[in-house]
Motif scaffolding. Structure first.
Motif, PDB file in Angstrom:
ATOM      1  N   VAL A 116       0.838  -1.199   0.000  1.00 44.71           N
ATOM      2  CA  VAL A 116       0.000   0.000   0.000  1.00 44.71           C
ATOM      3  C   VAL A 116       0.874   1.250   0.000  1.00 44.71           C
ATOM      4  O   VAL A 116       0.609   2.217  -0.728  1.00 44.71           O
ATOM      5  CB  VAL A 116      -0.952   0.006   1.208  1.00 44.71           C
ATOM      6  N   ILE A 117       1.910   1.253   0.806  1.00 39.87           N
ATOM      7  CA  ILE A 117       2.819   2.399   0.862  1.00 39.87           C
ATOM      8  C   ILE A 117       3.421   2.665  -0.509  1.00 39.87           C
ATOM      9  O   ILE A 117       3.479   3.809  -0.978  1.00 39.87           O
ATOM     10  CB  ILE A 117       3.921   2.154   1.910  1.00 39.87           C
ATOM     11  N   ALA A 118       3.866   1.596  -1.192  1.00 43.92           N
ATOM     12  CA  ALA A 118       4.480   1.749  -2.503  1.00 43.92           C
ATOM     13  C   ALA A 118       3.485   2.276  -3.533  1.00 43.92           C
ATOM     14  O   ALA A 118       3.842   3.072  -4.410  1.00 43.92           O
ATOM     15  CB  ALA A 118       5.055   0.410  -2.964  1.00 43.92           C
ATOM     16  N   ALA A 119       2.237   1.845  -3.429  1.00 42.55           N
ATOM     17  CA  ALA A 119       1.228   2.284  -4.389  1.00 42.55           C
ATOM     18  C   ALA A 119       0.805   3.734  -4.146  1.00 42.55           C
ATOM     19  O   ALA A 119       0.460   4.460  -5.089  1.00 42.55           O
ATOM     20  CB  ALA A 119       0.012   1.368  -4.316  1.00 42.55           C
ATOM     21  N   ALA A 120       0.822   4.176  -2.894  1.00 43.92           N
ATOM     22  CA  ALA A 120       0.371   5.525  -2.563  1.00 43.92           C
ATOM     23  C   ALA A 120       1.466   6.575  -2.714  1.00 43.92           C
ATOM     24  O   ALA A 120       1.174   7.750  -2.991  1.00 43.92           O
ATOM     25  CB  ALA A 120      -0.160   5.546  -1.125  1.00 43.92           C
ATOM     26  N   ALA A 121       2.721   6.184  -2.547  1.00 40.16           N
ATOM     27  CA  ALA A 121       3.831   7.133  -2.516  1.00 40.16           C
ATOM     28  C   ALA A 121       3.957   7.992  -3.775  1.00 40.16           C
ATOM     29  O   ALA A 121       4.254   9.196  -3.664  1.00 40.16           O
ATOM     30  CB  ALA A 121       5.133   6.387  -2.250  1.00 40.16           C
ATOM     31  N   PRO A 122       3.770   7.460  -4.986  1.00 42.71           N
ATOM     32  CA  PRO A 122       3.907   8.321  -6.171  1.00 42.71           C
ATOM     33  C   PRO A 122       2.938   9.501  -6.198  1.00 42.71           C
ATOM     34  O   PRO A 122       3.166  10.466  -6.927  1.00 42.71           O
ATOM     35  CB  PRO A 122       3.620   7.351  -7.329  1.00 42.71           C
ATOM     36  N   PHE A 123       1.883   9.435  -5.419  1.00 44.33           N
ATOM     37  CA  PHE A 123       0.901  10.519  -5.360  1.00 44.33           C
ATOM     38  C   PHE A 123       1.113  11.420  -4.144  1.00 44.33           C
ATOM     39  O   PHE A 123       0.281  12.285  -3.844  1.00 44.33           O
ATOM     40  CB  PHE A 123      -0.516   9.932  -5.334  1.00 44.33           C
ATOM     41  N   GLY A 124       2.220  11.217  -3.425  1.00 41.45           N
ATOM     42  CA  GLY A 124       2.480  12.001  -2.227  1.00 41.45           C
ATOM     43  C   GLY A 124       1.568  11.659  -1.076  1.00 41.45           C
ATOM     44  O   GLY A 124       1.362  12.468  -0.168  1.00 41.45           O
ATOM     45  N   LEU A 125       1.032  10.429  -1.082  1.00 42.15           N
ATOM     46  CA  LEU A 125       0.086   9.992  -0.063  1.00 42.15           C
ATOM     47  C   LEU A 125       0.667   8.867   0.774  1.00 42.15           C
ATOM     48  O   LEU A 125       1.601   8.181   0.352  1.00 42.15           O
ATOM     49  CB  LEU A 125      -1.216   9.532  -0.728  1.00 42.15           C
ATOM     50  N   ALA A 126       0.078   8.665   1.949  1.00 43.18           N
ATOM     51  CA  ALA A 126       0.526   7.597   2.845  1.00 43.18           C
ATOM     52  C   ALA A 126      -0.668   7.029   3.591  1.00 43.18           C
ATOM     53  O   ALA A 126      -1.601   7.757   3.944  1.00 43.18           O
ATOM     54  CB  ALA A 126       1.555   8.123   3.844  1.00 43.18           C
ATOM     55  N   PRO A 127      -0.646   5.725   3.868  1.00 41.47           N
ATOM     56  CA  PRO A 127      -1.666   5.121   4.728  1.00 41.47           C
ATOM     57  C   PRO A 127      -1.252   5.214   6.186  1.00 41.47           C
ATOM     58  O   PRO A 127      -0.092   5.530   6.496  1.00 41.47           O
ATOM     59  CB  PRO A 127      -1.671   3.670   4.254  1.00 41.47           C
ATOM     60  N   LEU A 128      -2.177   4.929   7.076  1.00 42.14           N
ATOM     61  CA  LEU A 128      -1.857   4.863   8.506  1.00 42.14           C
ATOM     62  C   LEU A 128      -1.351   3.463   8.814  1.00 42.14           C
ATOM     63  O   LEU A 128      -1.989   2.662   9.485  1.00 42.14           O
ATOM     64  CB  LEU A 128      -3.084   5.226   9.335  1.00 42.14           C
ATOM     65  N   SER A 129      -0.169   3.175   8.320  1.00 46.90           N
ATOM     66  CA  SER A 129       0.382   1.821   8.319  1.00 46.90           C
ATOM     67  C   SER A 129       1.025   1.455   9.636  1.00 46.90           C
ATOM     68  O   SER A 129       1.238   2.292  10.512  1.00 46.90           O
ATOM     69  CB  SER A 129       1.409   1.692   7.189  1.00 46.90           C
ATOM     70  N   GLY A 130       1.380   0.172   9.752  1.00 47.58           N
ATOM     71  CA  GLY A 130       1.976  -0.351  10.960  1.00 47.58           C
ATOM     72  C   GLY A 130       3.473  -0.125  11.026  1.00 47.58           C
ATOM     73  O   GLY A 130       4.071   0.556  10.188  1.00 47.58           O
TER      74      GLY A 130
END
Length: 429
Positions: A116-130
């Motif tokens: 998820v982090i890898a998929a969101a990063a190109p858009f300058g976004l991040a999940p509330l990951s562990g």
């Protein structure tokens, strides 16, 4: 049509498209395990599911034969054995879709945070990951989800906007604010005992760069550092998340701390490096000159904080001198003792928030080793709560919630799983 898989002519899963592993096979031995060394599960079979049809088939097979049923993505949250039952692994169902305009991610039940982090990063976004990219998204989120952006943006469970769920009777439903709202509420922090989540949608946040990493200090400064930390947290802004860790470093650690017993400060600051260093200066002064300082600006995608295996956990509103002394002594017997700051957005839930409990907690203590007498020494000072993601004992599930929320969770459980089919792990009962 696929032929049914059978185990000792007892359990069959008609039309199963995935792979089934039987006892004695190499795949069975690998996939039956969890990351909790105390769980040595011996299911009748381990089935790798490739879609909702596989999940439903495995569920109905277990139900028809009256055997336990459990779902496992990575095994991080597995605390009860599915002996003699059907254990489904969802690793192949690891799809991740990001909608950058809506800032929403949709993931399959086998997805891990790194994906998820890898998929969101190109858009300058991040999940509330562990704490680790290898942690499974769904189990972590259903259990509350305490990540390193939680003080700024809240628990991962609070960011869920929709879930698709396979119920105990085989129905596949959508849970959201306007569809099965009670189930939707329960899933956001109440655990996985209400159904099998087959997809999860949650918010992403505009976090691209952070100041993060670890700083190491002599263990002799442990008491002074913890004393400073308990007052320092009162002025810490939501953007900074920290933990003080008393740790025995492994032999493959960098040379300045290799094999040493140290005080480690863990930091993630969603802001500028200069501001982070100003905020942290009082802790650095209390701990003394650093043996090694690895804190630096980084992308969120490159930040991996690691976690502490939980063999003991308590929650505190503060850590008095008696607790500090106990933790310093416990560190002589344990590999890792972690004291972590909570608060911030976690303590300010929205009106529609799920049942994540003990939101007002200021600090948690996690110890990776069973230390004789530790629980008894800490009990008079702890607030009596726990957190579902960190709770290894399913008999204490109720302690993770307020009394009112646990009562409501039991009502949802009776409505959606009246005969208690989902009974392996943390279950409201």
């Amino acid at each position: 049509m696929s032929q049914p898989y059978t185990v000792q002519d007892e359990i069959a899963i008609p039309g199963f498209a995935g792979t089934v592993h039987l006892p004695g096979e190499a795949g069975y031995e690998e996939l039956r395990r969890s990351l909790n060394p105390s769980v040595d599960a011996r299911p009748a079979l381990v089935a790798e599911a490739y879609g909702v049809g596989d999940l439903r088939g495995a569920l109905l097979a277990a139900r028809g034969h009256g055997v336990p049923f459990a779902v496992q993505a990575t095994g991080h949250g597995t605390h009860a054995a599915c002996d003699g039952g059907v254990l489904v692994r969802t690793g192949p169902m690891a799809s991740v879709l990001v909608d950058p305009d809506r800032r929403i991610a949709r993931v399959g039940p086998g997805a891990r945070w790194g994906e998820v982090i890898a998929a969101a990063a190109p858009f300058g976004l991040a999940p509330l990951s562990g704490s680790s990219p290898s942690v499974g998204v769904t189990g972590y989120t259903l259990g509350g989800g305490l990540g390193w952006l939680a003080r700024r943006h809240g628990f991962a469970a609070d960011s869920v906007v929709r879930a698709e769920v396979l119920l105990a009777d085989g129905r596949h439903v959508v849970a959201g604010p306007d569809s099965h709202p009670e189930l939707f509420w329960a899933l956001r922090g109440g655990g996985g005992g209400f159904g099998v989540v087959t997809s999860l949608e949650f918010r992403l946040y505009p976090v691209e760069r952070v100041f993060s990493g670890f700083a190491y200090f002599p263990i002799e400064a442990a008491a002074e550092t913890l004393t400073a930390y308990r007052s320092w947290i009162d002025g810490a802004p939501d953007e900074i998340s920290t933990a003080v860790v008393l740790r025995r470093m492994p032999e493959d650690a960098p040379e300045p701390v290799r094999g040493r017993h140290v005080v480690m400060v863990k930091v993630v600051h969603a802001g500028e490096a200069a501001q982070a260093r100003r905020l942290l200066a009082p802790l650095w002064r209390a701990a003394g000159p650093a043996l090694l300082d690895e804190t630096r600006p980084s992308t969120y995608a490159a930040t991996s904080m690691g976690g502490t295996p939980n063999r003991h956990m308590d929650m505190f509103e503060t850590v008095p001198d008696e607790v500090i002394g106990t933790l310093v002594r416990a560190a002589e017997h344990a590999q890792t003792v972690e004291i972590r700051h909570w608060g911030g957005a976690m303590a300010r839930p929205g009106q529609d928030a799920g049942p994540v409990g003990h939101r007002g907690t200021k600090l948690s203590v996690i110890v990776d080793t069973v230390v004789p007498g530790l629980a008894e020494e800490l009990r008079p000072y702890a607030n009596g709560g726990t957190f579902l993601n960190f709770l290894a004992d399913p008999s204490r599930t109720a302690a993770a919630f307020t009394a009112d929320d646990y009562r409501r969770l039991r009502e949802v459980k009776r409505a959606y799983d009246p005969d208690g089919f989902f009974r392996v792990g943390h279950v409201a009962s």
